[in-house]
Design a protein around this motif. Sequence first.
Motif, PDB file in Angstrom:
ATOM      1  N   GLU A   1       0.839  -1.204   0.000  1.00 39.46           N
ATOM      2  CA  GLU A   1       0.000   0.000   0.000  1.00 39.46           C
ATOM      3  C   GLU A   1       0.874   1.254   0.000  1.00 39.46           C
ATOM      4  O   GLU A   1       0.582   2.236  -0.697  1.00 39.46           O
ATOM      5  N   VAL A   2       1.939   1.206   0.766  1.00 36.64           N
ATOM      6  CA  VAL A   2       2.862   2.346   0.804  1.00 36.64           C
ATOM      7  C   VAL A   2       3.443   2.588  -0.583  1.00 36.64           C
ATOM      8  O   VAL A   2       3.512   3.732  -1.068  1.00 36.64           O
ATOM      9  N   VAL A   3       3.848   1.510  -1.233  1.00 39.76           N
ATOM     10  CA  VAL A   3       4.430   1.664  -2.575  1.00 39.76           C
ATOM     11  C   VAL A   3       3.378   2.160  -3.565  1.00 39.76           C
ATOM     12  O   VAL A   3       3.659   3.024  -4.404  1.00 39.76           O
ATOM     13  N   ARG A   4       2.160   1.624  -3.451  1.00 33.58           N
ATOM     14  CA  ARG A   4       1.092   2.100  -4.348  1.00 33.58           C
ATOM     15  C   ARG A   4       0.892   3.604  -4.205  1.00 33.58           C
ATOM     16  O   ARG A   4       0.757   4.332  -5.182  1.00 33.58           O
ATOM     17  N   ARG A   5       0.860   4.046  -2.971  1.00 33.29           N
ATOM     18  CA  ARG A   5       0.636   5.488  -2.732  1.00 33.29           C
ATOM     19  C   ARG A   5       1.802   6.312  -3.258  1.00 33.29           C
ATOM     20  O   ARG A   5       1.616   7.399  -3.794  1.00 33.29           O
ATOM     21  N   ALA A   6       2.984   5.769  -3.086  1.00 31.52           N
ATOM     22  CA  ALA A   6       4.155   6.491  -3.588  1.00 31.52           C
ATOM     23  C   ALA A   6       4.120   6.564  -5.111  1.00 31.52           C
ATOM     24  O   ALA A   6       4.465   7.585  -5.705  1.00 31.52           O
ATOM     25  N   MET A   7       3.680   5.480  -5.746  1.00 27.59           N
ATOM     26  CA  MET A   7       3.719   5.429  -7.199  1.00 27.59           C
ATOM     27  C   MET A   7       2.630   6.283  -7.843  1.00 27.59           C
ATOM     28  O   MET A   7       2.740   6.654  -8.999  1.00 27.59           O
ATOM     29  N   ASP A   8       1.543   6.537  -7.133  1.00 29.32           N
ATOM     30  CA  ASP A   8       0.548   7.430  -7.754  1.00 29.32           C
ATOM     31  C   ASP A   8       0.618   8.847  -7.169  1.00 29.32           C
ATOM     32  O   ASP A   8      -0.289   9.644  -7.362  1.00 29.32           O
ATOM     33  N   GLY A   9       1.705   9.126  -6.484  1.00 32.91           N
ATOM     34  CA  GLY A   9       1.967  10.508  -6.081  1.00 32.91           C
ATOM     35  C   GLY A   9       1.327  10.930  -4.784  1.00 32.91           C
ATOM     36  O   GLY A   9       1.414  12.083  -4.386  1.00 32.91           O
ATOM     37  N   ARG A  10       0.676   9.994  -4.072  1.00 36.39           N
ATOM     38  CA  ARG A  10       0.020  10.392  -2.830  1.00 36.39           C
ATOM     39  C   ARG A  10       0.987  10.403  -1.653  1.00 36.39           C
ATOM     40  O   ARG A  10       0.688  10.918  -0.601  1.00 36.39           O
ATOM     41  N   LEU A  11       2.131   9.784  -1.842  1.00 32.12           N
ATOM     42  CA  LEU A  11       3.068   9.644  -0.724  1.00 32.12           C
ATOM     43  C   LEU A  11       4.475   9.769  -1.274  1.00 32.12           C
ATOM     44  O   LEU A  11       4.729   9.405  -2.404  1.00 32.12           O
ATOM     45  N   SER A  12       5.373  10.234  -0.480  1.00 35.67           N
ATOM     46  CA  SER A  12       6.797  10.369  -0.802  1.00 35.67           C
ATOM     47  C   SER A  12       6.993  11.488  -1.815  1.00 35.67           C
ATOM     48  O   SER A  12       6.058  11.994  -2.416  1.00 35.67           O
ATOM     49  N   ASP A  13       8.233  11.841  -2.010  1.00 33.53           N
ATOM     50  CA  ASP A  13       8.532  12.955  -2.905  1.00 33.53           C
ATOM     51  C   ASP A  13       9.131  12.454  -4.210  1.00 33.53           C
ATOM     52  O   ASP A  13      10.008  13.074  -4.777  1.00 33.53           O
ATOM     53  N   LEU A  14       8.669  11.329  -4.694  1.00 35.41           N
ATOM     54  CA  LEU A  14       9.132  10.842  -5.990  1.00 35.41           C
ATOM     55  C   LEU A  14       8.689  11.822  -7.074  1.00 35.41           C
ATOM     56  O   LEU A  14       7.517  12.221  -7.108  1.00 35.41           O
ATOM     57  N   THR A  15       9.623  12.188  -7.940  1.00 37.43           N
ATOM     58  CA  THR A  15       9.229  13.064  -9.040  1.00 37.43           C
ATOM     59  C   THR A  15       8.530  12.219 -10.102  1.00 37.43           C
ATOM     60  O   THR A  15       8.588  10.991 -10.088  1.00 37.43           O
ATOM     61  N   GLU A  16       7.889  12.932 -11.021  1.00 34.65           N
ATOM     62  CA  GLU A  16       7.171  12.242 -12.101  1.00 34.65           C
ATOM     63  C   GLU A  16       8.141  11.338 -12.882  1.00 34.65           C
ATOM     64  O   GLU A  16       7.835  10.183 -13.189  1.00 34.65           O
ATOM     65  N   GLN A  17       9.325  11.893 -13.168  1.00 37.41           N
ATOM     66  CA  GLN A  17      10.290  11.112 -13.955  1.00 37.41           C
ATOM     67  C   GLN A  17      10.772   9.884 -13.174  1.00 37.41           C
ATOM     68  O   GLN A  17      10.897   8.794 -13.735  1.00 37.41           O
ATOM     69  N   GLU A  18      10.979  10.066 -11.896  1.00 41.91           N
ATOM     70  CA  GLU A  18      11.397   8.918 -11.080  1.00 41.91           C
ATOM     71  C   GLU A  18      10.325   7.845 -11.062  1.00 41.91           C
ATOM     72  O   GLU A  18      10.615   6.645 -11.124  1.00 41.91           O
ATOM     73  N   ARG A  19       9.064   8.248 -10.997  1.00 42.28           N
ATOM     74  CA  ARG A  19       7.978   7.251 -10.995  1.00 42.28           C
ATOM     75  C   ARG A  19       7.958   6.485 -12.305  1.00 42.28           C
ATOM     76  O   ARG A  19       7.771   5.274 -12.336  1.00 42.28           O
TER      77      ARG A  19
END
Lengths: 229, 204
Positions: A152-170
């Motif tokens: 769930e944490v990874v899902r949230r990170a991958m759709d931008g709801r969590l963490s500061d991953l940039t679009e390019q990083e995703r």
Amino acid sequence: MVLAGSRSELVLWAEPVVRSAMSSQREPLKPDPTLAEAGVRAAQGDREAFEIIHRRLSPGLRRLLSKRTSDQSLIEELVQRTWSGVWEAFSHGRYDPARAAVSTFVYAVASHVWLRHLRSVKKLDAASPDELSTGGMVEGPHDEASLSEALEVVRRAMDGRLSDLTEQERWVIRLAAEGATDRTIAERLKISPSTANQCKQSAMSKLARVLARLGFRPEPAERGSMERE
Amino acid sequence: MRDQRILDLVQMASEAEELEQSARLTFAHTPAETGMSWRRVGVLGALAAVLTMAFMVWPRAPIPGPPQVVMNRPKPVAPKAPEQVNTGPMLLAVFHQPDARCDCVVWEEGSFANRDVREIGRSELIEAAWKARCADSSNLMLVVALDGPRELLPTDEDSARVLAACLSIQSEECGAAASCYENASEFISPSVTMVAATLATTGK
């Protein structure tokens, strides 16, 4: 085909055209509760909510398992085992809707069912570590709840709801997870291979930090949870 | 090894997302409603059958039939139905501005030719929409693939804009939560199969 326009313009004339363009438009159906609502109710032992989840997720579950095996009777058996596991988890209070979406939890149960199946057919013993490298990444007790929480944490990170991953990083890490090399990623995103690699490393560090904050450390603890047969 | 574990988690999370999206393919009534509806149909059907039987077996005086006339007519030719061209699922991508305004819309047929819409994964959807993107500054991309009877799908630019507008209405409350967009199914016929995905972007 590209259509430009502001939302406000679109909304103004939306309704009449909807009625003519979609001639067989019916009265809005009374929707099922959302999966999230059903998950909350099912976690409290509501059988009807469980049946709704079962009805809505079963086709997708079959499709996921069919990527791993073409044996239809095995797929049906694994689906049954998954739902049995999900119901048991609900009954024993092992699912917390606040920690993971019900779909993530069902997926985690299915991955454990698949892992047990692989073990039973001795696939794990026969395979070298590199041949079966997917799944069960959470340290500590490898239960469905922990896995679903990590996912769930990874899902949230991958759709931008969590963490500061940039679009390019995703994008980069999504492609990398699908097996693309740095060179392939670079070609697809029109960046240099070194940039692709930097983005990948940066994304993985950020994800590792997010997981670590929740007590997860992605160590090689289990193997083969959703690997193909 | 740690890196591979994280990549595995990402892949699994992506599959979990696909599983959730698959739940949106079913626009079903609640069981109670469905059960009631079928019971009604059953009762009406049984009533119709009883009335038909009663009419058939009811004794009545024979009625002389009309004189039989035999005519030689040319064999009728069944009109040929216009050939339906099914180009596969339709792609609709809506790009939103940070203030939830709809920036622009991409509408394409043939992106997923000869594909079952239910087999289209989230990453495929997003990749197809990204290739055809019409805005670089949007902060949310909503991608939908639709398949079903052609007459129920957008057939031209106007109806594509309408559907985009309907979906956009959801964006203020849904944001990047893809599951929230299932409310948009009210705008879509139950005969139409839909998969949706969202991608929150940072813009340029």
